[in-house]
Design a protein around this motif. Structure first.
Motif, mmCIF file in Angstrom:
data_model
loop_
_atom_site.group_PDB
_atom_site.id
_atom_site.type_symbol
_atom_site.label_atom_id
_atom_site.label_comp_id
_atom_site.label_asym_id
_atom_site.label_seq_id
_atom_site.Cartn_x
_atom_site.Cartn_y
_atom_site.Cartn_z
ATOM 1 N N PHE A 1 15.998 46.649 59.804
ATOM 2 C CA PHE A 1 15.093 46.903 58.683
ATOM 3 C C PHE A 1 14.952 45.677 57.796
ATOM 4 C CE2 PHE A 1 16.447 51.058 60.074
ATOM 5 C CZ PHE A 1 15.251 51.750 60.072
ATOM 6 N N ASP A 2 13.793 45.596 57.134
ATOM 7 C CA ASP A 2 13.552 44.519 56.171
ATOM 8 C C ASP A 2 14.197 44.835 54.829
ATOM 9 O OD1 ASP A 2 11.793 43.038 57.942
ATOM 10 O OD2 ASP A 2 10.308 44.602 57.539
ATOM 11 N N TRP A 3 14.115 46.116 54.444
ATOM 12 C CA TRP A 3 14.625 46.555 53.147
ATOM 13 C C TRP A 3 15.472 47.810 53.306
ATOM 14 C CZ3 TRP A 3 14.523 44.080 48.620
ATOM 15 C CH2 TRP A 3 13.608 43.037 48.462
ATOM 16 N N LEU A 4 16.615 47.833 52.640
ATOM 17 C CA LEU A 4 17.460 49.018 52.498
ATOM 18 C C LEU A 4 17.279 49.450 51.048
ATOM 19 C CD1 LEU A 4 20.643 47.711 54.359
ATOM 20 C CD2 LEU A 4 18.623 48.831 55.314
ATOM 21 N N LEU A 5 16.538 50.523 50.844
ATOM 22 C CA LEU A 5 16.143 50.962 49.508
ATOM 23 C C LEU A 5 17.010 52.140 49.086
ATOM 24 C CD1 LEU A 5 12.299 50.655 50.050
ATOM 25 C CD2 LEU A 5 13.836 49.040 48.889
ATOM 26 N N CYS A 6 17.799 51.925 48.057
ATOM 27 C CA CYS A 6 18.857 52.860 47.672
ATOM 28 C C CYS A 6 18.466 53.754 46.503
ATOM 29 C CB CYS A 6 20.113 52.066 47.324
ATOM 30 S SG CYS A 6 20.676 51.020 48.688
ATOM 31 N N ALA A 7 19.005 54.970 46.536
ATOM 32 C CA ALA A 7 18.697 55.955 45.504
ATOM 33 C C ALA A 7 19.324 55.606 44.157
ATOM 34 C CB ALA A 7 19.152 57.344 45.946
ATOM 35 N N ASP A 8 20.556 55.105 44.179
ATOM 36 C CA ASP A 8 21.225 54.792 42.913
ATOM 37 C C ASP A 8 22.116 53.563 43.061
ATOM 38 O OD1 ASP A 8 23.770 55.632 43.939
ATOM 39 O OD2 ASP A 8 23.398 57.682 43.286
ATOM 40 N N ARG A 9 22.675 53.115 41.935
ATOM 41 C CA ARG A 9 23.500 51.900 41.923
ATOM 42 C C ARG A 9 24.749 52.028 42.787
ATOM 43 N NH1 ARG A 9 21.197 51.466 36.760
ATOM 44 N NH2 ARG A 9 22.659 52.864 35.766
ATOM 45 N N SER A 10 25.325 53.205 42.846
ATOM 46 C CA SER A 10 26.507 53.409 43.683
ATOM 47 C C SER A 10 26.153 53.212 45.160
ATOM 48 C CB SER A 10 27.082 54.808 43.450
ATOM 49 O OG SER A 10 28.178 55.042 44.297
ATOM 50 N N ASN A 11 25.021 53.778 45.595
ATOM 51 C CA ASN A 11 24.567 53.576 46.975
ATOM 52 C C ASN A 11 24.293 52.102 47.232
ATOM 53 O OD1 ASN A 11 22.492 56.462 46.518
ATOM 54 N ND2 ASN A 11 24.554 56.465 47.348
ATOM 55 N N LEU A 12 23.654 51.444 46.287
ATOM 56 C CA LEU A 12 23.331 50.027 46.427
ATOM 57 C C LEU A 12 24.601 49.194 46.558
ATOM 58 C CD1 LEU A 12 21.179 47.793 46.476
ATOM 59 C CD2 LEU A 12 21.261 47.784 43.964
ATOM 60 N N SER A 13 25.584 49.501 45.748
ATOM 61 C CA SER A 13 26.861 48.788 45.825
ATOM 62 C C SER A 13 27.516 48.993 47.189
ATOM 63 C CB SER A 13 27.786 49.273 44.701
ATOM 64 O OG SER A 13 29.040 48.649 44.788
ATOM 65 N N ASP A 14 27.517 50.235 47.680
ATOM 66 C CA ASP A 14 28.087 50.532 49.002
ATOM 67 C C ASP A 14 27.337 49.791 50.103
ATOM 68 O OD1 ASP A 14 29.972 52.221 47.890
ATOM 69 O OD2 ASP A 14 28.912 54.069 48.447
ATOM 70 N N VAL A 15 26.019 49.815 50.042
ATOM 71 C CA VAL A 15 25.197 49.142 51.054
ATOM 72 C C VAL A 15 25.515 47.651 51.076
ATOM 73 C CG1 VAL A 15 22.808 48.406 51.523
ATOM 74 C CG2 VAL A 15 23.343 50.828 51.196
ATOM 75 N N ARG A 16 25.594 47.048 49.928
ATOM 76 C CA ARG A 16 25.876 45.608 49.866
ATOM 77 C C ARG A 16 27.291 45.292 50.325
ATOM 78 N NH1 ARG A 16 22.467 44.218 44.313
ATOM 79 N NH2 ARG A 16 20.447 44.149 45.388
ATOM 80 N N ALA A 17 28.238 46.144 49.993
ATOM 81 C CA ALA A 17 29.631 45.902 50.395
ATOM 82 C C ALA A 17 29.817 46.023 51.906
ATOM 83 C CB ALA A 17 30.562 46.874 49.671
ATOM 84 N N ARG A 18 29.009 46.837 52.557
ATOM 85 C CA ARG A 18 29.135 47.068 54.001
ATOM 86 C C ARG A 18 28.321 46.100 54.851
ATOM 87 N NH1 ARG A 18 29.003 53.631 54.553
ATOM 88 N NH2 ARG A 18 30.419 54.028 52.833
ATOM 89 N N ALA A 19 27.579 45.226 54.229
ATOM 90 C CA ALA A 19 26.705 44.333 54.984
ATOM 91 C C ALA A 19 27.528 43.490 55.956
ATOM 92 C CB ALA A 19 25.916 43.436 54.042
ATOM 93 N N PRO A 20 27.187 43.552 57.244
ATOM 94 C CA PRO A 20 27.916 42.757 58.226
ATOM 95 C C PRO A 20 27.454 41.298 58.211
ATOM 96 C CG PRO A 20 26.168 43.973 59.316
ATOM 97 C CD PRO A 20 26.169 44.399 57.861
#
Length: 160
Positions: A81-100
């Motif tokens: 995907f080009d963009w991972l669009l998150c519902a809230d800041r907690s999701n965004l933080s998790d998404v960024r922390a898991r980035a391989p």
């Protein structure tokens, strides 16, 4: 453009956003320009349909979510995907922390990316009543309409 909408369990906010975006893009004749999917950061609901309250709320507004099934965010999503669009800041933080390593997708808050205000979040309706689900509908529908408007205006930037 390839968009993945992300929330916690992929049964309320992100499948609703996927469904509404898909419907609004189709209605505008722009569905060929966007690949859509949704996922959750957690694995609690993998394979399940969206929350019945989300399905019912969407149906009242003419959007069918019955074919969607929850899935968890995968490492491959960061390249697919080009963009991972998150519902809230907690999701965004998790998404960024898991980035391989080698991730190419960018991440942002969905509402902020749609132009609805710096730091704007979609609250989790899971523990709320019908009014919480309707509030989420309103936010997601506004975001979907804003995204469609940006895509329809070929001069508007869609990468930030």
């Amino acid at each position: 453009m390839r968009l993945l909408v992300v929330c916690l369990g992929n049964i309320c906010r992100s499948p609703l956003a996927e469904g509404v975006l898909r419907q609004r893009l189709h209605d505008a004749g722009l569905d060929h320009r966007v690949e859509l999917d949704s996922a959750g950061t957690g694995n609690w609901h993998v394979g399940e349909p969206p929350d019945p309250r989300t399905v019912a709320n969407a149906a009242r507004h003419g959007v069918d979510l019955t074919l969607l099934r929850a899935r968890q965010l995968h490492a491959s999503d960061y390249r697919r995907f080009d963009w991972l669009l998150c519902a809230d800041r907690s999701n965004l933080s998790d998404v960024r922390a898991r980035a391989p390593a080698g991730a190419t997708a960018r991440s942002a808050l969905l509402l902020e990316w749609a132009g609805m205000g710096q730091g704007a979040e979609i609250p989790d309706p899971y523990t709320g009543g019908p009014e919480a689900f309707e509030r989420v509908w309103t936010l997601v529908d506004r975001a979907a309409r804003a995204v469609v408007a940006r895509l329809a205006d070929r001069t508007a930037p869609i990468d930030a």
